[in-house]
Design an enzyme around this catalytic site. Sequence first.
Site, short mmCIF file in Angstrom:
data_model
loop_
_atom_site.label_atom_id
_atom_site.label_comp_id
_atom_site.label_asym_id
_atom_site.label_seq_id
_atom_site.Cartn_x
_atom_site.Cartn_y
_atom_site.Cartn_z
N CYS A 133 0.83 -1.20 0.00
CA CYS A 133 0.00 0.00 0.00
C CYS A 133 0.86 1.25 0.00
O CYS A 133 1.40 1.65 1.05
CB CYS A 133 -0.94 0.00 1.21
SG CYS A 133 -2.01 1.45 1.31
N CYS A 136 -0.49 4.08 2.19
CA CYS A 136 -0.28 3.86 3.62
C CYS A 136 1.16 4.13 4.03
O CYS A 136 1.42 4.72 5.09
CB CYS A 136 -0.63 2.42 3.99
SG CYS A 136 -2.25 1.86 3.45
N ASP A 137 2.13 3.69 3.21
CA ASP A 137 3.51 3.63 3.66
C ASP A 137 4.49 4.51 2.88
O ASP A 137 5.66 4.61 3.27
CB ASP A 137 4.01 2.18 3.59
CG ASP A 137 3.19 1.25 4.47
OD1 ASP A 137 2.73 1.70 5.53
OD2 ASP A 137 3.00 0.07 4.09
#
Length: 317
Positions: A133, A136-137
């Site tokens: 992701c 997300c990261d």
Amino acid sequence: MTYKTVILGTGPAGLTAAIYLARANMEPLVIEGPEPGGQLTLTTEVENYPGFADGIMGPQLMDDMKKQAERFGAEFKRGWVEEVDTSDRPFKLKINGMEDIETRSLLISTGASAKMLGIPGEKENIGKGVSTCATCDGFFFRDKKLVVVGGGDSAMEEANFLTKFAREVQIVHRRNELRASKIMQDRAKANEKITWALNKTPVEMQSDGLKISGLKVEDKETGEEEVIETDGVFVAIGHNPNTEFVKGKLDMDEKGYLLVEPGTTNTNVDGIFACGDVQDAKYRQAVTAAGTGCMAAMDAERFLEGEAVIDWSQTLS
């Protein structure tokens, strides 16, 4: 025993639904499944979930949400659902191949699992430089060199997004031709930070013991192997919604994502609701999953109370 409502899954969607339904005295039973907490338990620090100025560890966030639901009276049971009888209410669930449970309403929040490469060094380095992701990261990889594995639209989208942070993003794909749509290919090819390693098959992820250090690939034409040095590997080869247990019983798209009535979480079977990534192939974020969990809980509560969802557009017209 017949429950008022049963929730399948304990990611952000399922736990949010559990909090709302427990507070409404609906006494929900939550089936945790083989991976309690969902994909966030595989994430280290979460910085994009509202309310945590300094971020929070993924497992901690899920544990806190579970405790919140328990505080209001939600009941949790470890296990997995093998079969759902949707032919009549109350619905009948077979848990762990042994136990039968009946429920007047059912919330499905079993999520979607990212497809993985299945190569050495991958699983053990999730959260240590391996991610599925970018949204997300990506923030954690400022000025780093990254690799995105995949050749579809999601891979192009992930690569373009990561260039906001990384100094270089290399796309690795096992074929010479990409599966992505032309517009997504053109965007990636026009991005000066993106480089290409086509016709390369990933065979191993290498680590320095603390984090990812390289991706070993094999040239499909020559058979030669090389190691691409990298600070992170983003696997972008798609997701599989966890809906096999209701295949043929609930409407779903060609990929297996559950279909819901627009603006609601209603499936095609009255009394069964879907929330989170199991019905969302587009956003797949913790906060959007939690939002649909709230929606599913409210839809289920109204269903159980025999109330139709109010059409506010008709009321205000």
